[in-house]
Design a protein around this motif. Structure first.
Motif, PDB file in Angstrom:
ATOM      1  N   LYS A 284       0.712  -1.317  -0.071  1.00  0.00           N
ATOM      2  CA  LYS A 284       0.144  -0.115  -0.020  1.00  0.00           C
ATOM      3  C   LYS A 284       0.941   1.148  -0.127  1.00  0.00           C
ATOM      4  N   ILE A 285       1.965   1.378   0.768  1.00  0.00           N
ATOM      5  CA  ILE A 285       2.837   2.319   0.843  1.00  0.00           C
ATOM      6  C   ILE A 285       3.546   2.587  -0.533  1.00  0.00           C
ATOM      7  N   GLY A 286       3.814   1.579  -1.146  1.00  0.00           N
ATOM      8  CA  GLY A 286       4.530   1.651  -2.349  1.00  0.00           C
ATOM      9  C   GLY A 286       3.820   2.182  -3.374  1.00  0.00           C
ATOM     10  N   VAL A 287       2.384   1.810  -3.396  1.00  0.00           N
ATOM     11  CA  VAL A 287       1.552   2.391  -4.219  1.00  0.00           C
ATOM     12  C   VAL A 287       1.321   3.873  -4.096  1.00  0.00           C
ATOM     13  N   MET A 288       1.219   4.495  -2.557  1.00  0.00           N
ATOM     14  CA  MET A 288       1.015   5.741  -2.328  1.00  0.00           C
ATOM     15  C   MET A 288       2.283   6.576  -2.974  1.00  0.00           C
ATOM     16  N   GLU A 289       3.475   5.768  -2.907  1.00  0.00           N
ATOM     17  CA  GLU A 289       4.807   6.380  -3.316  1.00  0.00           C
ATOM     18  C   GLU A 289       4.636   6.541  -4.920  1.00  0.00           C
ATOM     19  N   GLU A 290       4.295   5.568  -5.554  1.00  0.00           N
ATOM     20  CA  GLU A 290       4.126   5.771  -6.863  1.00  0.00           C
ATOM     21  C   GLU A 290       3.544   6.924  -7.256  1.00  0.00           C
ATOM     22  N   ILE A 291       2.193   7.144  -6.825  1.00  0.00           N
ATOM     23  CA  ILE A 291       1.138   8.066  -6.998  1.00  0.00           C
ATOM     24  C   ILE A 291       1.766   9.441  -6.662  1.00  0.00           C
ATOM     25  N   TRP A 292       2.340   9.538  -5.476  1.00  0.00           N
ATOM     26  CA  TRP A 292       2.558  10.814  -5.216  1.00  0.00           C
ATOM     27  C   TRP A 292       3.812  11.245  -6.283  1.00  0.00           C
ATOM     28  N   GLU A 293       4.759  10.512  -6.505  1.00  0.00           N
ATOM     29  CA  GLU A 293       5.745  10.839  -7.328  1.00  0.00           C
ATOM     30  C   GLU A 293       5.292  11.201  -8.478  1.00  0.00           C
ATOM     31  N   ASP A 294       4.253  10.508  -9.151  1.00  0.00           N
ATOM     32  CA  ASP A 294       3.574  11.220 -10.236  1.00  0.00           C
ATOM     33  C   ASP A 294       2.819  12.283 -10.258  1.00  0.00           C
ATOM     34  N   ILE A 295       2.298  12.659  -9.141  1.00  0.00           N
ATOM     35  CA  ILE A 295       1.457  13.706  -8.886  1.00  0.00           C
ATOM     36  C   ILE A 295       2.587  15.025  -8.779  1.00  0.00           C
ATOM     37  N   SER A 296       3.609  14.767  -7.973  1.00  0.00           N
ATOM     38  CA  SER A 296       4.788  15.788  -7.885  1.00  0.00           C
ATOM     39  C   SER A 296       5.116  16.325  -9.233  1.00  0.00           C
TER      40      SER A 296
ATOM     41  N   VAL B 135       3.242  16.960 -11.853  1.00  0.00           N
ATOM     42  CA  VAL B 135       2.305  17.881 -12.457  1.00  0.00           C
ATOM     43  C   VAL B 135       1.525  18.577 -11.537  1.00  0.00           C
ATOM     44  N   SER B 136       2.232  19.001 -10.640  1.00  0.00           N
ATOM     45  CA  SER B 136       1.772  19.631  -9.432  1.00  0.00           C
ATOM     46  C   SER B 136       1.260  21.071  -9.843  1.00  0.00           C
ATOM     47  N   GLY B 137       1.714  21.640 -11.073  1.00  0.00           N
ATOM     48  CA  GLY B 137       1.472  22.870 -11.261  1.00  0.00           C
ATOM     49  C   GLY B 137      -0.071  22.917 -11.878  1.00  0.00           C
ATOM     50  N   GLU B 138      -0.412  21.663 -12.092  1.00  0.00           N
ATOM     51  CA  GLU B 138      -1.901  21.721 -12.636  1.00  0.00           C
ATOM     52  C   GLU B 138      -3.078  21.704 -11.841  1.00  0.00           C
ATOM     53  N   TYR B 139      -2.481  21.716 -10.324  1.00  0.00           N
ATOM     54  CA  TYR B 139      -3.406  21.666  -9.162  1.00  0.00           C
ATOM     55  C   TYR B 139      -3.507  22.750  -8.519  1.00  0.00           C
ATOM     56  N   GLU B 140      -4.811  23.369  -8.483  1.00  0.00           N
ATOM     57  CA  GLU B 140      -5.134  24.505  -7.628  1.00  0.00           C
ATOM     58  C   GLU B 140      -5.750  23.970  -6.266  1.00  0.00           C
TER      59      GLU B 140
END
Length: 72
Positions: free
Chosen positions: A15-27, A29-34
């Protein structure tokens, strides 16, 4: 779009591994989130409380010790 993971079958490490992968991907494209407007309101209020001395801060080591003591 909806995704479902077999969370009940996954280990904590998986579960933590999946969260880390998601966070890495989100980071990437962080400029797309407001963030929602209310986030700024909460941060402004917390800043005001800190500046007026209505709340204080605890260093990380002390906070960890206090948390451990409160749950043991």
């Amino acid at each position: 779009m909806s995704y479902s993971l077999p969370l009940h079958k996954m280990t904590l490490a998986e579960k933590i591994g999946v969260m880390e992968e998601i966070w890495e991907d989100i980071s990437k494209v962080s400029g797309e989130y407001e963030p929602p407007f209310w986030h700024a309101q909460i941060l402004d209020e917390r800043k005001r409380l800190a500046e007026t001395g209505e709340v204080g801060f605890t260093d990380w080591e002390t906070a960890k010790r206090e948390i451990r003591e409160s749950v043991s």
